[in-house]
Enzyme design. Structure first.
Site, PDB file in Angstrom:
ATOM      1  N   TYR A  70      -3.467   9.982   2.178  1.00 12.82           N
ATOM      2  CA  TYR A  70      -4.403  10.498   1.181  1.00 12.82           C
ATOM      3  C   TYR A  70      -4.178  11.959   0.788  1.00 12.82           C
ATOM      4  O   TYR A  70      -4.074  12.279  -0.399  1.00 12.82           O
ATOM      5  CB  TYR A  70      -5.841  10.243   1.642  1.00 12.82           C
TER       6      TYR A  70
ATOM      7  N   TYR B 140     -12.610   6.491  -3.745  1.00 12.55           N
ATOM      8  CA  TYR B 140     -12.345   6.677  -2.315  1.00 12.55           C
ATOM      9  C   TYR B 140     -11.176   7.614  -2.029  1.00 12.55           C
ATOM     10  O   TYR B 140     -11.211   8.380  -1.055  1.00 12.55           O
ATOM     11  CB  TYR B 140     -12.145   5.324  -1.617  1.00 12.55           C
TER      12      TYR B 140
ATOM     13  N   ASP C  99       0.852  -1.181   0.000  1.00  9.48           N
ATOM     14  CA  ASP C  99       0.000   0.000   0.000  1.00  9.48           C
ATOM     15  C   ASP C  99       0.902   1.249   0.000  1.00  9.48           C
ATOM     16  O   ASP C  99       1.930   1.254  -0.673  1.00  9.48           O
ATOM     17  CB  ASP C  99      -0.948  -0.059   1.205  1.00  9.48           C
TER      18      ASP C  99
ATOM     19  N   HIS D  65      -5.959  -7.243  -1.950  1.00 11.57           N
ATOM     20  CA  HIS D  65      -5.134  -6.131  -1.459  1.00 11.57           C
ATOM     21  C   HIS D  65      -4.366  -6.486  -0.190  1.00 11.57           C
ATOM     22  O   HIS D  65      -3.345  -5.877   0.106  1.00 11.57           O
ATOM     23  CB  HIS D  65      -6.045  -4.920  -1.199  1.00 11.57           C
TER      24      HIS D  65
END
Length: 319
Positions: free
Chosen positions: A229, A146, A104, A294
């Site tokens: 993010y 998202y 990730d 994932h």
């Protein structure tokens, strides 16, 4: 053997970071870098496996995550802070060189560390995130994607605040373990995409969920929404002008789950399958996991462990 994992708080760059470790460094050190909504615990299976194989395993909670301190100014979260924390951990434990296993957003600092500190990097293993200096993976996706929703200040906070921490982690694990990209339709939020009664993935237990929830109780999601993010948005807006000249010279293994929703991001398939990554990572190996999602390292721990140890043994530190 999980009970043999040692835990400590180490002062790094003015913050106390929570560090878990196990094993002796007979063959070298492996540093694990988690993603979101993960924590050091995400690597529990891999830590034990590499320790048994003769390596020292270190997994830590990024600043602002889990049991690590959060910075006073989370809105100023930057990727270089993560690189600096990795350097600080290596120095704190007198580690001159290490392997890095990441997934990730943890893959971004792993790759950057390898670019800037190849002398301190034995190799990089990334689960599900290829290296490419090209940007713009998010732009073609719709407004309900998202990442676009969560990088909008205040939106995710309002969405998450409707539920307790445990339910938020539960919903994200359910959504992110699917093969479809999480995209909310107009009038819905990301947390609305999973039914509150939906079962957990079969490889993720209620005990695991409780552990994650307890680790997120300290800091909540304030810093994790900034990193990655909102920091990802800043990275896209300020691309490295020298990016196309960058090459990672250390050995790299990409473990790609073919049912990881990230595999469907614009450009990811081409980067991996059509050789784009190979241009920037000459010493590249790719292993595909047809059913891997994932969270492949938790979904298929034995298979991922075998791939990691095979890579480590193939690139001996003193070879």
């Amino acid at each position: 053997m999980e009970s043999e994992i040692e835990h400590s708080q180490v002062s790094i760059n003015g913050l106390n970071l929570h560090i878990a470790q196990i094993g002796k460094d007979e063959l070298g050190t492996v540093v694990f870098l988690h993603g979101f909504p993960e924590i050091w615990y995400s690597w529990r299976h891999q830590m034990i496996a590499v320790a048994k194989a003769g390596y020292r395993a270190i997994a830590f909670d990024w600043r602002g995550y889990g049991l690590s301190d959060a910075p006073q100014d989370p809105e100023n979260a930057a990727w270089e802070h993560l690189i600096s924390d990795i350097l600080g951990i290596l120095d704190a434990f007198s580690i001159s060189k290490a392997f890095f296993v990441a997934k990730d957003f943890g893959a971004f600092p792993a790759y950057q560390f390898a670019l800037h500190y190849p002398d301190k990097t034995c190799g990089v293993i990334s689960i599900g995130i290829p290296f490419s200096p090209m940007q713009g993976l998010v732009d073609p996706l719709p407004e309900g994607f998202y990442i676009k929703r969560w990088r909008d200040p205040g939106r995710a906070e309002a969405d998450f605040s409707r539920f307790d921490v445990k339910q938020v982690v539960r919903t994200i694990y359910i959504l992110f373990s699917k093969s479809e990209i999480p995209i909310a339709p107009e009038g819905k939020e990301i947390m609305d995409l999973a039914d509150v009664s939906a079962p957990l993935p079969e490889w993720f237990t209620e005990e695991d969920l409780s552990t994650y929830a307890s680790l997120y109780e300290k800091n909540g999601f304030k810093y994790p929404l900034q990193m990655p993010y909102r920091a990802l948005g800043r990275m896209e807006n300020e691309p490295d002008q020298n990016a196309l000249d960058q090459k990672i010279i250390v050995p790299v293994l990409l473990i790609q789950g073919e049912k990881d929703y990230v595999f469907k991001f614009p450009g990811i398939y081409e980067t991996i399958k059509e050789g784009t990554m190979q241009k920037y990572v000459p010493n590249l190996e790719i292993s595909y996991m047809p059913e891997g999602c994932h969270f492949a390292q938790e979904q298929f721990p034995d298979q991922v462990n075998d791939l990691i140890i095979h890579f480590l043994k193939g690139h001996p530190v003193n070879g």
